[in-house]
Design a protein around this motif. Structure first.
Motif, mmCIF file in Angstrom:
data_model
loop_
_atom_site.group_PDB
_atom_site.id
_atom_site.type_symbol
_atom_site.label_atom_id
_atom_site.label_comp_id
_atom_site.label_asym_id
_atom_site.label_seq_id
_atom_site.Cartn_x
_atom_site.Cartn_y
_atom_site.Cartn_z
ATOM 1 N N TYR A 84 1.412 1.126 -9.406
ATOM 2 C CA TYR A 84 0.391 1.210 -8.793
ATOM 3 C C TYR A 84 -0.882 0.875 -9.040
ATOM 4 C CZ TYR A 84 2.661 1.926 -4.464
ATOM 5 O OH TYR A 84 3.747 1.952 -3.882
ATOM 6 N N GLN A 85 -2.004 -0.098 -8.518
ATOM 7 C CA GLN A 85 -3.191 -0.361 -9.005
ATOM 8 C C GLN A 85 -4.641 -0.284 -9.944
ATOM 9 O OE1 GLN A 85 -1.657 -4.534 -8.530
ATOM 10 N NE2 GLN A 85 -2.766 -4.780 -10.204
ATOM 11 N N TYR A 86 -5.033 0.515 -7.869
ATOM 12 C CA TYR A 86 -5.601 0.802 -6.925
ATOM 13 C C TYR A 86 -5.606 2.166 -7.277
ATOM 14 C CZ TYR A 86 -6.964 -3.705 -8.790
ATOM 15 O OH TYR A 86 -7.512 -4.925 -9.555
ATOM 16 N N TRP A 87 -6.674 2.740 -6.798
ATOM 17 C CA TRP A 87 -6.435 4.424 -6.245
ATOM 18 C C TRP A 87 -7.785 4.758 -5.602
ATOM 19 C CZ3 TRP A 87 -1.861 7.030 -6.115
ATOM 20 C CH2 TRP A 87 -0.576 7.004 -6.907
ATOM 21 N N GLY A 88 -7.763 4.975 -4.153
ATOM 22 C CA GLY A 88 -8.249 6.071 -3.283
ATOM 23 C C GLY A 88 -8.956 7.201 -3.833
ATOM 24 N N GLN A 89 -10.208 7.622 -3.477
ATOM 25 C CA GLN A 89 -10.791 9.157 -3.809
ATOM 26 C C GLN A 89 -10.334 10.259 -3.734
ATOM 27 O OE1 GLN A 89 -11.566 7.301 -1.410
ATOM 28 N NE2 GLN A 89 -13.114 8.745 0.114
ATOM 29 N N MET A 132 0.506 -1.444 0.158
ATOM 30 C CA MET A 132 0.033 0.079 0.329
ATOM 31 C C MET A 132 0.736 1.060 0.025
ATOM 32 S SD MET A 132 -3.169 -1.788 0.117
ATOM 33 C CE MET A 132 -4.361 0.096 0.719
ATOM 34 N N GLY A 133 0.607 2.600 -0.041
ATOM 35 C CA GLY A 133 0.842 3.272 -0.286
ATOM 36 C C GLY A 133 0.349 4.568 -0.455
ATOM 37 N N TRP A 134 1.579 5.518 -0.071
ATOM 38 C CA TRP A 134 0.489 7.133 -0.096
ATOM 39 C C TRP A 134 0.771 7.793 -0.993
ATOM 40 C CZ3 TRP A 134 -3.991 8.075 2.323
ATOM 41 C CH2 TRP A 134 -4.879 7.551 3.888
ATOM 42 N N PHE A 135 0.184 8.703 -1.691
ATOM 43 C CA PHE A 135 0.406 9.475 -2.301
ATOM 44 C C PHE A 135 0.087 11.194 -2.323
ATOM 45 C CE2 PHE A 135 3.435 7.543 -5.783
ATOM 46 C CZ PHE A 135 3.877 6.605 -5.648
ATOM 47 N N ARG A 136 0.560 12.535 -2.526
ATOM 48 C CA ARG A 136 -0.273 13.737 -3.509
ATOM 49 C C ARG A 136 0.245 14.490 -4.184
ATOM 50 N NH1 ARG A 136 3.229 16.083 2.042
ATOM 51 N NH2 ARG A 136 5.677 16.856 0.532
ATOM 52 N N GLN A 137 -0.923 15.315 -3.937
ATOM 53 C CA GLN A 137 -1.078 16.219 -5.235
ATOM 54 C C GLN A 137 -1.095 17.661 -4.650
ATOM 55 O OE1 GLN A 137 -2.385 14.663 -8.510
ATOM 56 N NE2 GLN A 137 -0.896 16.083 -10.243
ATOM 57 N N GLU A 169 3.583 23.238 3.372
ATOM 58 C CA GLU A 169 4.183 22.773 2.514
ATOM 59 C C GLU A 169 3.127 20.911 1.912
ATOM 60 O OE1 GLU A 169 5.794 24.422 4.447
ATOM 61 O OE2 GLU A 169 8.201 23.333 4.766
ATOM 62 N N ASP A 170 2.692 21.170 3.320
ATOM 63 C CA ASP A 170 2.164 19.434 3.265
ATOM 64 C C ASP A 170 0.353 19.414 2.641
ATOM 65 O OD1 ASP A 170 3.610 18.969 5.975
ATOM 66 O OD2 ASP A 170 4.234 17.867 4.034
ATOM 67 N N THR A 171 1.027 20.602 2.271
ATOM 68 C CA THR A 171 -0.600 20.647 1.826
ATOM 69 C C THR A 171 -0.907 20.411 0.482
ATOM 70 O OG1 THR A 171 -0.932 22.782 2.730
ATOM 71 C CG2 THR A 171 -2.837 22.650 0.896
ATOM 72 N N ALA A 172 -1.835 19.069 -0.019
ATOM 73 C CA ALA A 172 -2.452 18.630 -1.115
ATOM 74 C C ALA A 172 -3.506 17.497 -0.831
ATOM 75 C CB ALA A 172 -1.173 17.819 -1.446
ATOM 76 N N VAL A 173 -3.664 17.198 -2.323
ATOM 77 C CA VAL A 173 -4.943 15.889 -1.803
ATOM 78 C C VAL A 173 -3.647 14.716 -1.703
ATOM 79 C CG1 VAL A 173 -6.447 14.624 -3.670
ATOM 80 C CG2 VAL A 173 -6.611 16.834 -3.412
ATOM 81 N N TYR A 174 -4.216 14.125 -0.585
ATOM 82 C CA TYR A 174 -3.522 13.110 -0.498
ATOM 83 C C TYR A 174 -4.626 11.036 -1.499
ATOM 84 C CZ TYR A 174 0.020 14.903 2.948
ATOM 85 O OH TYR A 174 0.979 15.837 2.819
ATOM 86 N N TYR A 175 -3.840 10.680 -1.659
ATOM 87 C CA TYR A 175 -4.151 9.306 -2.232
ATOM 88 C C TYR A 175 -3.707 7.915 -1.508
ATOM 89 C CZ TYR A 175 -5.969 12.677 -5.735
ATOM 90 O OH TYR A 175 -6.900 13.918 -6.121
ATOM 91 N N CYS A 176 -4.444 6.949 -0.891
ATOM 92 C CA CYS A 176 -3.771 5.664 -1.239
ATOM 93 C C CYS A 176 -4.347 5.257 -1.919
ATOM 94 C CB CYS A 176 -4.682 5.195 0.465
ATOM 95 S SG CYS A 176 -5.810 4.563 0.021
ATOM 96 N N THR A 177 -3.681 4.154 -2.260
ATOM 97 C CA THR A 177 -3.312 2.593 -3.647
ATOM 98 C C THR A 177 -2.464 2.149 -3.267
ATOM 99 O OG1 THR A 177 -1.230 3.479 -5.443
ATOM 100 C CG2 THR A 177 -0.818 3.945 -4.075
ATOM 101 N N ALA A 178 -2.648 1.107 -4.198
ATOM 102 C CA ALA A 178 -2.448 -0.777 -3.860
ATOM 103 C C ALA A 178 -1.821 -0.711 -4.817
ATOM 104 C CB ALA A 178 -3.816 -1.627 -3.598
ATOM 105 N N ILE A 179 -1.188 -2.203 -4.817
ATOM 106 C CA ILE A 179 -0.503 -2.732 -5.865
ATOM 107 C C ILE A 179 -0.506 -4.277 -5.452
ATOM 108 C CG2 ILE A 179 1.879 -2.259 -4.689
ATOM 109 C CD1 ILE A 179 2.920 -2.255 -7.663
ATOM 110 N N GLY A 180 -0.834 -5.179 -6.415
ATOM 111 C CA GLY A 180 -1.216 -6.939 -5.811
ATOM 112 C C GLY A 180 0.289 -7.431 -5.767
ATOM 113 N N ARG A 181 1.328 -6.959 -4.932
ATOM 114 C CA ARG A 181 2.613 -7.336 -5.195
ATOM 115 C C ARG A 181 2.903 -6.797 -3.528
ATOM 116 N NH1 ARG A 181 6.676 -6.853 -9.977
ATOM 117 N NH2 ARG A 181 7.705 -8.116 -8.676
ATOM 118 N N PRO A 182 3.151 -7.805 -2.370
ATOM 119 C CA PRO A 182 3.493 -7.484 -1.510
ATOM 120 C C PRO A 182 4.700 -7.347 -0.427
ATOM 121 C CG PRO A 182 2.969 -10.219 -1.068
ATOM 122 C CD PRO A 182 3.209 -8.802 -2.372
ATOM 123 N N SER A 183 5.285 -7.135 -1.694
ATOM 124 C CA SER A 183 7.231 -7.121 -1.638
ATOM 125 C C SER A 183 7.281 -5.813 -2.380
ATOM 126 C CB SER A 183 7.913 -7.945 -1.314
ATOM 127 O OG SER A 183 7.590 -8.726 -2.887
#
Length: 125
Positions: free
Chosen positions: A112-117, A34-39, A89-103
């Motif tokens: 990343y294959q799937y993204w939150g809203q 799982m990951g977190w990105f921001r924009q 500077e942390d101000t952004a839209v944050y997204y969680c994301t998932a990739i189907g490989r645990p490592s």
């Protein structure tokens, strides 16, 4: 279809803390890194943090290392991002994301294959 539903975020002041949550469904959660990105406005989406399926592997962007913590509860199918000492500077839209490989903890968005809203985090000075 995998779903990632985010919660948390909001408007805070410099130095405050927030916790973001991302609840996953229709997936075997521990099989996904799982990951977190921001924009931020006018900027590209950037990596914030990632965590492996067993939570043993984590990675952070240099800009948040030591302030943010990513963790997961596989029993609840949820990944979290604890954000301390927030800065404007942390101000952004944050997204969680998932990739189907645990490592596969990667700072590149494309694998990343799937993204939150997305959820807005605004830090006022």
């Amino acid at each position: 279809q995998v779903q990632l539903v985010q919660s948390g975020g909001g408007l805070v002041q410099t130095g405050d803390s927030l916790r973001l949550s991302c609840a996953a469904s229709r997936m075997t959660f521990s099989n996904y890194a799982m990951g977190w990105f921001r924009q931020a406005p006018g900027k590209e989406r950037e990596f914030v943090a990632g965590i492996g399926g067993d939570a043993l592997l984590t990675d952070y962007a240099d800009s948040v290392r030591g302030r943010f913590t990513i963790f997961r509860d596989n029993a609840k199918n949820t990944v979290y991002l604890r954000m301390n000492s927030l800065k404007p500077e942390d101000t952004a839209v944050y997204y969680c994301t998932a990739i189907g490989r645990p490592s596969r903890v990667t700072n590149a968005p494309d694998p990343y294959q799937y993204w939150g809203q997305g959820t807005q985090v605004t830090v006022s000075s």
